[in-house]
Write a protein that holds these residues in place. Structure first.
Motif, PDB file in Angstrom:
ATOM      1  N   SER A  89      33.268  39.007  35.386  1.00 58.95           N
ATOM      2  CA  SER A  89      32.618  37.699  35.475  1.00 58.95           C
ATOM      3  C   SER A  89      31.545  37.767  36.540  1.00 58.95           C
ATOM      4  CB  SER A  89      33.626  36.592  35.811  1.00 58.95           C
ATOM      5  OG  SER A  89      34.101  36.722  37.143  1.00 58.95           O
ATOM      6  N   LEU A  90      30.587  36.856  36.465  1.00 58.47           N
ATOM      7  CA  LEU A  90      29.487  36.784  37.424  1.00 58.47           C
ATOM      8  C   LEU A  90      29.452  35.404  38.058  1.00 58.47           C
ATOM      9  CD1 LEU A  90      26.635  38.488  35.356  1.00 58.47           C
ATOM     10  CD2 LEU A  90      28.113  39.544  37.064  1.00 58.47           C
ATOM     11  N   GLY A  91      29.031  35.343  39.298  1.00 56.67           N
ATOM     12  CA  GLY A  91      28.899  34.059  39.967  1.00 56.67           C
ATOM     13  C   GLY A  91      30.236  33.366  40.133  1.00 56.67           C
ATOM     14  N   ILE A  92      30.224  32.039  40.096  1.00 57.17           N
ATOM     15  CA  ILE A  92      31.437  31.232  40.211  1.00 57.17           C
ATOM     16  C   ILE A  92      31.752  30.659  38.837  1.00 57.17           C
ATOM     17  CG2 ILE A  92      32.482  29.207  41.267  1.00 57.17           C
ATOM     18  CD1 ILE A  92      30.577  29.580  43.629  1.00 57.17           C
ATOM     19  N   ILE A  93      32.953  30.918  38.347  1.00 59.25           N
ATOM     20  CA  ILE A  93      33.377  30.345  37.074  1.00 59.25           C
ATOM     21  C   ILE A  93      34.649  29.534  37.294  1.00 59.25           C
ATOM     22  CG2 ILE A  93      32.288  32.181  35.725  1.00 59.25           C
ATOM     23  CD1 ILE A  93      35.065  33.374  35.267  1.00 59.25           C
ATOM     24  N   ASN A  94      34.846  28.521  36.440  1.00 51.73           N
ATOM     25  CA  ASN A  94      35.954  27.585  36.592  1.00 51.73           C
ATOM     26  C   ASN A  94      36.754  27.483  35.298  1.00 51.73           C
ATOM     27  OD1 ASN A  94      34.759  26.626  39.184  1.00 51.73           O
ATOM     28  ND2 ASN A  94      33.182  25.837  37.811  1.00 51.73           N
ATOM     29  N   ASN A  95      38.025  27.110  35.457  1.00 52.10           N
ATOM     30  CA  ASN A  95      38.878  26.796  34.304  1.00 52.10           C
ATOM     31  C   ASN A  95      38.892  27.931  33.279  1.00 52.10           C
ATOM     32  OD1 ASN A  95      39.294  23.975  35.211  1.00 52.10           O
ATOM     33  ND2 ASN A  95      37.118  23.797  34.733  1.00 52.10           N
ATOM     34  N   GLY A 134      38.129  48.265  36.982  1.00 51.29           N
ATOM     35  CA  GLY A 134      39.461  48.168  36.402  1.00 51.29           C
ATOM     36  C   GLY A 134      39.473  47.385  35.105  1.00 51.29           C
ATOM     37  N   ASN A 135      40.689  47.015  34.681  1.00 52.78           N
ATOM     38  CA  ASN A 135      40.855  46.321  33.397  1.00 52.78           C
ATOM     39  C   ASN A 135      40.344  44.883  33.446  1.00 52.78           C
ATOM     40  OD1 ASN A 135      41.965  48.651  32.483  1.00 52.78           O
ATOM     41  ND2 ASN A 135      44.024  47.855  32.159  1.00 52.78           N
ATOM     42  N   ILE A 136      40.804  44.109  34.448  1.00 51.58           N
ATOM     43  CA  ILE A 136      40.310  42.748  34.667  1.00 51.58           C
ATOM     44  C   ILE A 136      39.783  42.698  36.091  1.00 51.58           C
ATOM     45  CG2 ILE A 136      40.880  40.302  34.813  1.00 51.58           C
ATOM     46  CD1 ILE A 136      43.136  40.775  32.850  1.00 51.58           C
ATOM     47  N   VAL A 137      38.493  42.467  36.255  1.00 53.95           N
ATOM     48  CA  VAL A 137      37.890  42.349  37.581  1.00 53.95           C
ATOM     49  C   VAL A 137      36.985  41.120  37.558  1.00 53.95           C
ATOM     50  CG1 VAL A 137      36.547  43.463  39.384  1.00 53.95           C
ATOM     51  CG2 VAL A 137      37.968  44.855  37.875  1.00 53.95           C
ATOM     52  N   LEU A 138      37.516  40.004  38.019  1.00 53.38           N
ATOM     53  CA  LEU A 138      36.760  38.761  38.043  1.00 53.38           C
ATOM     54  C   LEU A 138      36.220  38.522  39.443  1.00 53.38           C
ATOM     55  CD1 LEU A 138      39.127  36.459  35.951  1.00 53.38           C
ATOM     56  CD2 LEU A 138      37.269  37.927  35.141  1.00 53.38           C
ATOM     57  N   GLY A 139      35.084  37.859  39.533  1.00 55.17           N
ATOM     58  CA  GLY A 139      34.514  37.501  40.823  1.00 55.17           C
ATOM     59  C   GLY A 139      35.157  36.237  41.365  1.00 55.17           C
ATOM     60  N   THR A 140      34.357  35.252  41.742  1.00 51.25           N
ATOM     61  CA  THR A 140      34.890  34.002  42.278  1.00 51.25           C
ATOM     62  C   THR A 140      35.339  33.117  41.124  1.00 51.25           C
ATOM     63  OG1 THR A 140      33.358  34.151  44.135  1.00 51.25           O
ATOM     64  CG2 THR A 140      34.405  32.028  43.744  1.00 51.25           C
TER      65      THR A 140
END
Length: 662
Positions: free
Chosen positions: A288-294, A319-325
């Protein structure tokens, strides 16, 4: 039931709300945006600024519990905890209280969840019903939130997450505005689409690469307002592309409002194709990039296909799941395996902080974590990769019910350091996870308001639970009720904690220390400091009589206490407590209790803590004055004599009213 002058607010974990914020506003309104005038006295002459603060569950004035007063016949109340999470909201209350005697503190949860008071006729089932509602009603309940018709010019803003056009009323006059979300960033999506991934497949999509299909579907669902993207049973091969931010490669990127939902964690499989990474490649399957919600990911398997990456199969990053904020994120009921890096990672870049993250009931296994030479041979074994679950810079986090196996680095790793003396984020709960075959079981680093409880940890290379300090002082850390075994060090805590709210290590079961140079519980490191730690009521089943039950090590150790730690067998009393400290201030650990093999039932009884004085003073629960320790006689070497001692102690406790017969 005891009647109290002051009513109590509670936090999300049902404890008294400490450091909370209370706002009082107009009925059916947003107290934070439109606070009402409040006063500390019934004459309404001494103004009380909002937000009000809480201590021990009470609203306080200069540190003392107090009531506040106001003239409004009806009012709303909103309460957040110290991490900013909503713990209570009442849309309308107070009509039955005389205006001259009105007290705004309301017991948390007393009137049920948001919207149950006075809104039964204003509930809207659909978005169309909200649009058609009469603006004269003033308020509506829809999508789990309170909406208020608000005058103003909202041209060009209607039908997003927080603003909806009110029927035929022009947007230049006003609109329905969401009240309960707190801010646009945290609002739930208005629309709730449920679509299948297959409907986004086009003829041009490669047969062996579903990544473009996933991205197309995620983009569409997010743009439509959010919802569920259903992934039917099957195996979906994924290839990587350059990330949108040109930082490494990804298969696809998550967006706000989207939940990926598979048929089941065994039936829906997302698998990285072969030969997708090389030396130094920063690779993320789901990013993911930036800030994501929900956002959510559930009911599927993600296979990093490490064996298919040729000589780079041990390459560890991403890795498999690498989310940002992320804010309001749930990852549950998935299998994440064979990761080239982390199985699940939430990695907030400074200055952002993630919030409200739940990772539960997942299986994470076989993550790699190495730095490689050009020929694929291992250059560095541990480099912060190959972690099961890693979360950095997060406020409000629950990691529970996960099974983590055979990850090269730590099983669960949290990180709250931002380079200053204050930890960033906090409110972490790591509860009920089952861990084996990793580097360290649970590793909270620079921890703030952290509970590590009821985890089962075995066969880890370096240890069970390590709470570590970088810059910020660990504070309000509790490590309790865990079972840790077959490790060189059971539990380790390093660094100075805060005086008033340090660390407590209690009621853990520690057994089978695998190294004669190891420890049951280790406080401190050579050349470093450790302070404000309580280590009591733990059970040791150490398999060597020369392994220290508790070790205090370092340059300086201060205000450390412990008592009523129990042990099986007959270790050398000289190894109950091992100290190697240059400077020592108020280090008081004693009261070790020997219990012979076979009397487990006696261990499980929660006896009163012997010699445990809850002293008060300027340094919190540690007390300023020396604390008297009562050391029990050493247990006899034969079982009969030991049981006689145990029974006599039990009888004495019962006679004093300190024990129980259950």
């Amino acid at each position: 039931m005891v009647d109290s002058t002051y009513q109590v607010f509670v936090d999300l974990d049902a404890t008294a709300l400490e450091g909370g914020y209370v706002w009082v506003g107009p009925a059916y309104g947003n107290p934070e945006a439109s606070p009402l005038p409040l006063f500390w006295d019934e004459a309404l002459t001494i103004a009380a600024a909002q937000p009000l603060r809480t201590s021990g569950g009470y609203i306080v004035r200069d540190g003392t519990p107090a009531n506040v007063y106001g003239a409004a016949p009806l009012y709303s109340v909103r309460v957040r905890n110290r991490d900013g999470r909503l713990v209570y909201y009442d849309a309308s209350t107070g009509a039955d209280v005389p205006a001259s005697k009105r007290k705004f503190p309301i017991a948390a949860g007393a009137d049920g969840p948001i919207g149950e008071t006075g809104l039964s006729n204003n509930t809207r089932a659909t978005l169309d019903e909200l649009k058609a509602a009469a603006i004269s009603d003033g308020t509506s309940l829809y999508d789990g939130s309170l909406w208020t018709w608000t005058a103003g010019d909202y041209t060009g803003q209607a039908d997003d997450a927080n603003i909806v056009k009110a029927g035929s009323t022009a947007l230049t006059s006003g609109a329905w505005v969401r009240q309960a979300s707190g801010s646009v960033a945290y609002a739930a999506p208005l629309k709730s689409y449920t679509v299948s991934l297959a409907s986004f497949r086009i003829a041009a999509d490669p047969v062996d690469n579903w990544s473009p299909t996933f991205q197309r579907a995620i983009d569409a669902v997010s743009a439509a307002g959010g919802g569920a993207l259903l992934i039917p049973p099957g195996t979906y091969s994924l290839k990587v592309r350059v990330s949108t931010d040109s930082f490494g490669v990804v298969a696809f990127e998550m967006k706000t409002g989207v939940s990926l939902i598979g048929a089941s964690k065994h039936a829906t499989i997302l698998k990285l194709a072969a030969n997708q990474i090389g030396q130094g490649t920063y690779m993320r399957i789901i990013s993911s990039l930036g800030i994501i919600n929900n956002v959510g990911i559930s009911n599927l398997t993600i296979d990093g296909n490490r064996d298919g990456q040729n000589i780079w199969k041990e390459q560890g990053n991403g890795g498999n799941i690498v989310l940002g904020t992320v804010r309001d994120c749930v990852i549950e009921n998935i299998v994440s395996k064979n990761a080239n890096g982390q199985c699940i990672q939430i990695a907030s870049p400074l200055p952002n902080v993630s919030s409200d993250v739940t990772i539960r009931n997942n299986l994470c296994r076989n993550a790699s974590g190495s730095t490689l030479n050009a020929d694929g041979t291992i250059q560095s074994l541990y480099n912060g990769n190959g972690i099961g679950i890693q979360i950095s810079l997060c406020s409000g986090m629950v990691v529970t019910g996960n099974i983590i196996r055979n990850c090269r680095d730590n099983a669960i790793d949290t990180y709250s350091d931002d380079g200053t003396v204050n930890p960033l984020g906090g409110g972490h709960q790591i509860i009920g996870n089952n861990i084996s075959g990793c580097r360290v079981g649970v590793f909270p680093e620079t921890a703030s308001s952290v509970l590590v409880s009821l985890n089962t940890i075995t066969d880890c290379v370096e240890g069970g639970i390590f709470a570590n300090r970088i810059n910020g002082a660990p504070q309000t850390v509790r490590i309790t009720g865990n079972s840790v075994g077959n490790v060189p060090v059971g539990i380790r805590l390093t660094g100075d904690c805060l005086p008033a709210n340090g660390a407590m290590i209690d009621n853990n079961n520690i057994y089978s220390i695998t190294s004669t140079s190891g420890f049951g519980i280790q406080l401190g490191l050579p050349g470093a400091n450790v302070s404000y730690v309580d280590v009591s009521d733990n059970i040791f089943g150490v398999n060597s009589n020369v392994v220290p039950l508790i070790a205090v090590i370092g340059n300086q150790a201060a205000y450390i206490r412990g008592t009523d730690n129990r042990y099986f067998g007959n270790p050398d009393p000289g190894y109950f407590l091992f100290k190697s400290i240059v400077t020592e201030v108020e280090v008081r650990i004693g009261g070790f209790i020997g219990v012979a093999d076979g009397s487990v039932a006696d261990l499980e009884r929660r006896w009163a803590r012997i010699g445990r004085l809850e002293a008060t003073g300027p340094i919190g629960f540690f007390g300023a004055a020396p604390v008297t320790q009562q050391v029990l006689p050493a247990a006899a070497t034969d079982l009969a004599t030991t049981l006689a001692l145990v029974n006599s102690l039990r009888t004495a406790f019962l006679n004093l009213g300190l024990g129980d017969e259950a």
